[in-house]
Design an enzyme around this catalytic site. Sequence first.
Site, PDB file in Angstrom:
ATOM      1  N   PHE A 159      48.316  42.732  32.881  1.00 19.82           N
ATOM      2  CA  PHE A 159      47.128  43.445  33.714  1.00 19.82           C
ATOM      3  C   PHE A 159      46.813  42.097  34.681  1.00 19.82           C
ATOM      4  CE2 PHE A 159      43.221  43.372  35.312  1.00 19.82           C
ATOM      5  CZ  PHE A 159      42.605  44.774  35.586  1.00 19.82           C
ATOM      6  N   ASP A 244      50.340  34.475  36.960  1.00 19.92           N
ATOM      7  CA  ASP A 244      49.312  35.441  37.153  1.00 19.92           C
ATOM      8  C   ASP A 244      48.158  33.640  35.502  1.00 19.92           C
ATOM      9  OD1 ASP A 244      46.926  36.529  36.683  1.00 19.92           O
ATOM     10  OD2 ASP A 244      47.256  38.449  36.866  1.00 19.92           O
ATOM     11  N   LYS A 273      38.996  34.562  39.261  1.00 18.24           N
ATOM     12  CA  LYS A 273      37.816  34.524  37.966  1.00 18.24           C
ATOM     13  C   LYS A 273      37.622  33.789  38.177  1.00 18.24           C
ATOM     14  CE  LYS A 273      38.920  38.792  35.264  1.00 18.24           C
ATOM     15  NZ  LYS A 273      40.595  39.476  35.413  1.00 18.24           N
TER      16      LYS A 273
HETATM   17  C1  LIG Z   1      41.056  40.418  36.098  1.00 10.52           C
HETATM   18  C2  LIG Z   1      42.916  39.419  36.217  1.00 10.52           C
HETATM   19  C3  LIG Z   1      43.336  40.506  37.715  1.00 10.52           C
HETATM   20  C4  LIG Z   1      42.208  40.728  38.604  1.00 10.52           C
HETATM   21  O1  LIG Z   1      41.282  40.469  39.198  1.00 10.52           O
HETATM   22  P1  LIG Z   1      40.424  41.481  39.918  1.00 10.52           P
HETATM   23  O2  LIG Z   1      39.359  40.275  40.920  1.00 10.52           O
HETATM   24  O3  LIG Z   1      39.585  42.080  39.200  1.00 10.52           O
HETATM   25  O4  LIG Z   1      40.762  41.784  41.688  1.00 10.52           O
HETATM   26  C5  LIG Z   1      44.536  40.037  37.820  1.00 10.52           C
HETATM   27  N1  LIG Z   1      45.579  39.662  37.013  1.00 10.52           N
HETATM   28  C6  LIG Z   1      45.265  38.681  35.605  1.00 10.52           C
HETATM   29  C7  LIG Z   1      45.561  38.390  34.312  1.00 10.52           C
HETATM   30  C8  LIG Z   1      43.450  39.015  35.023  1.00 10.52           C
HETATM   31  O5  LIG Z   1      42.637  38.707  34.121  1.00 10.52           O
END
Ligand SMILES: *Cc1c(COP(=O)(O)O)cnc(C)c1O
Length: 419
Positions: A159, A244, A273
């Site tokens: 994700f 990520d 986040k």
């Molecule tokens: C939440 C998340 C995203 C996307 O972040 P947004 O601020 O919702 O665009 C990307 N990668 C990971 C691992 C995430 O948990």
Amino acid sequence: MEAAAPVTGIAQESAPAPAPETGQHLALADEFLAHNYHPLPVVVAEASGAWLTDVDGNRYLDCLAGYSALNFGHGHPGLLAAAHAQLDRVTLTSRAFHNDQLGPFARDLARLAGMDAVLPMNTGAEAVETAVKMARRWGYQIKGVPEDRAQIIVAAGNFHGRTTTIVSFSSDPEARTGYGPFTGGFVTVPYGDADALAAAITDDTVAVLLEPIQGEAGVVIPPAGYLPRVRQACTDANVLFLADEIQSGLGRTGATFALEHEGVEPDAYILGKALGGGILPVSAVVSRREVMGVFTPGSHGSTFGGNPLAAAVGRAVVALLETGEFQARARELGEVLNRGLLELVGRGVVEVRCRGLWAGIDIDPALMTGREMSERLMRRGVLVKDTHGSTVRIAPPLVVEKDEIDWALEQFGDALTRP
Ligand SMILES: *Cc1c(COP(=O)(O)O)cnc(C)c1O
């Protein structure tokens, strides 16, 4: 109109009609909002630390923490103070001008990550897009990949966000269906299999993009040794390792970055986040100058990215992380959480995956769905989020107390046996 989800007998007899205030807000959401979410029927009015209060005055322990955007809790006094002070000075300049918060924020964040170049954005997805662009340009300009041939290797079950390019390499049909045509240049390999990843690298590979722990997939922790082997494969083939750490980073797992548990340094961290302290969206790519140098004026940007309010809050977040206090809490309390959850294995729980204050719990699918478990916990004053099928995830703010975790574990055990 979306068809109503089937309601089980258990849920029907146990789910009372919502209290009056709550009911009004649920009706408004149903009538006026796009139905791209299926929230629990709780309407939050206020929050402090690890606790939420709904419009009818009920209190809940927040065990989702905004998908880890709230690692420091709701209304952390230091973060609120930084935001309040900056609100009265200047909030937005655009990058057409410098502002006096951005340079210090970039310096502090680079130092925290052991890197030397920062590109600030707003949402996580934008930071992932930034890393994808950076890796492609790096491939063409530095590695010498022929134009338009760049490939990025990703993992199944990933994700990374919701943009059209990012859902192009999602393996989740719900995230993709109906959104084609998709962006090319991505190759998917199984998560946790370093041999498969190494075998997928070609002369055109510019980057590997991975979550060190897959959050949305259900807190999936790869086998020990996987991430070091990915690092080695990237180094051997002159490929960038893009980590990520939007959800896994910034204290959640008991370290500043989840990769630290494996002694691995990436070529770029993708952060978001918790970087915004739960106050506003702040994201960034943090990398080395030689890689980041591919960006030239006009080649990438964002109106709001690096704004002084975001930079002031982000800098205060970095200062909190520099103390190590939150990482230590996540480590220590994570052991309490892990121990308590492991006791439930065989008593309705099939498997527990826990790293720091972050747990994915597979409920026996014969018992109930993750959604049903989330609703049972909500009625007991604990808010969690289900992921796929019968998995729920627990990720309280790192300011949570030990007795609160003990209490949440009691509720969890109880909810396994009674609606
Ligand atoms: C939440 C998340 C995203 C996307 O972040 P947004 O601020 O919702 O665009 C990307 N990668 C990971 C691992 C995430 O948990």
